[in-house]
Scaffold this motif. Structure first.
Motif, PDB file in Angstrom:
ATOM      1  N   GLY A 110       0.835  -1.198   0.000  1.00  0.00           N
ATOM      2  CA  GLY A 110       0.000   0.000   0.000  1.00  0.00           C
ATOM      3  C   GLY A 110       0.866   1.242   0.000  1.00  0.00           C
ATOM      4  N   PRO A 111       0.249   2.407   0.103  1.00  0.00           N
ATOM      5  CA  PRO A 111       1.027   3.646   0.019  1.00  0.00           C
ATOM      6  C   PRO A 111       1.901   3.913   1.238  1.00  0.00           C
ATOM      7  CG  PRO A 111      -1.276   4.139   0.438  1.00  0.00           C
ATOM      8  CD  PRO A 111      -1.187   2.661   0.187  1.00  0.00           C
ATOM      9  N   CYS A 112       1.622   3.273   2.373  1.00  0.00           N
ATOM     10  CA  CYS A 112       2.406   3.527   3.581  1.00  0.00           C
ATOM     11  C   CYS A 112       2.846   2.214   4.212  1.00  0.00           C
ATOM     12  CB  CYS A 112       1.567   4.338   4.578  1.00  0.00           C
ATOM     13  SG  CYS A 112       2.521   4.932   5.990  1.00  0.00           S
ATOM     14  N   HIS A 113       4.102   2.172   4.620  1.00  0.00           N
ATOM     15  CA  HIS A 113       4.590   0.971   5.295  1.00  0.00           C
ATOM     16  C   HIS A 113       5.533   1.345   6.434  1.00  0.00           C
ATOM     17  CE1 HIS A 113       7.812   1.654   2.304  1.00  0.00           C
ATOM     18  NE2 HIS A 113       8.610   1.072   3.179  1.00  0.00           N
ATOM     19  N   PHE A 114       5.635   0.429   7.370  1.00  0.00           N
ATOM     20  CA  PHE A 114       6.586   0.524   8.474  1.00  0.00           C
ATOM     21  C   PHE A 114       7.795  -0.290   8.069  1.00  0.00           C
ATOM     22  CE2 PHE A 114       8.515  -1.530  12.131  1.00  0.00           C
ATOM     23  CZ  PHE A 114       8.814  -0.449  12.936  1.00  0.00           C
ATOM     24  N   GLN A 115       8.979   0.195   8.442  1.00  0.00           N
ATOM     25  CA  GLN A 115      10.195  -0.540   8.109  1.00  0.00           C
ATOM     26  C   GLN A 115      11.143  -0.520   9.292  1.00  0.00           C
ATOM     27  OE1 GLN A 115      11.642  -0.019   4.128  1.00  0.00           O
ATOM     28  NE2 GLN A 115      13.776  -0.108   4.801  1.00  0.00           N
TER      29      GLN A 115
END
Length: 168
Positions: A110-115
């Motif tokens: 999706g447009p936002c991710h945690f890394q």
């Protein structure tokens, strides 16, 4: 004042100045977690804000690292229907980075991710909530999320992880 209703009026330079000023007001306080604030630049242009942070003061509890860096950048690409940002916590002592990236990378999430990166490699990447609000509200929300993430960071066999329900 920046208004999300009209994305064409969003200006990353002005937004970064507001974030810089907000963090800078905390530098003079002896109990504040922010120790130093500066602009990250490229070719003489502001592309982000960085701040040296005292983790113990930031989290209001003991922490295994003595210094961290908060890195914030925003961009408003005209060819996307959403704003892009990176809000991340970097610990050079432990070669650790945790943060949120809203960009065109890893669109399968999706447009936002945690890394979460550790020891030069990405050890966790997960889809996270897309925040459709003013960038300053996004900044505030992600800073709150950061506290939760750092408080729940777990180490298993020498590798850090964060439970998905904490990622925001």
């Amino acid at each position: 004042m920046l208004f999300l209703a009209n994305r064409a009026n969003l200006d990353s330079r002005r937004l970064l100045t507001r974030i810089h000023n907000r963090l800078q007001t905390q530098v003079d306080s002896e109990t504040a977690p922010i120790e130093q604030v500066w602009y990250h630049t490229a070719a003489g242009n502001k592309i982000g804000v960085r701040a040296t942070v005292d983790p113990v003061r930031f989290l209001d509890q003991e922490y295994p690292c003595s210094e961290a860096e908060l890195q914030v950048s925003f961009d408003f690409p005209r060819d996307l229907d959403y704003d892009c940002y990176r809000i991340q916590w970097v610990e050079r002592e432990r070669d650790l980075m945790v943060g949120w990236h809203q960009d065109e990378a890893h669109m399968d999430l999706g447009p936002c991710h945690f890394q979460l990166d550790y020891d030069g490699a990405t050890v966790q990447r997960a889809a996270t909530t897309y925040l459709d609000s003013h960038p300053l509200n996004v900044f505030d929300t992600r800073i709150d999320d950061l506290v939760s993430v750092l408080n729940t960071l777990e180490w298993t066999d020498g590798t850090p992880t964060v439970a998905d329900d904490v990622l925001g």
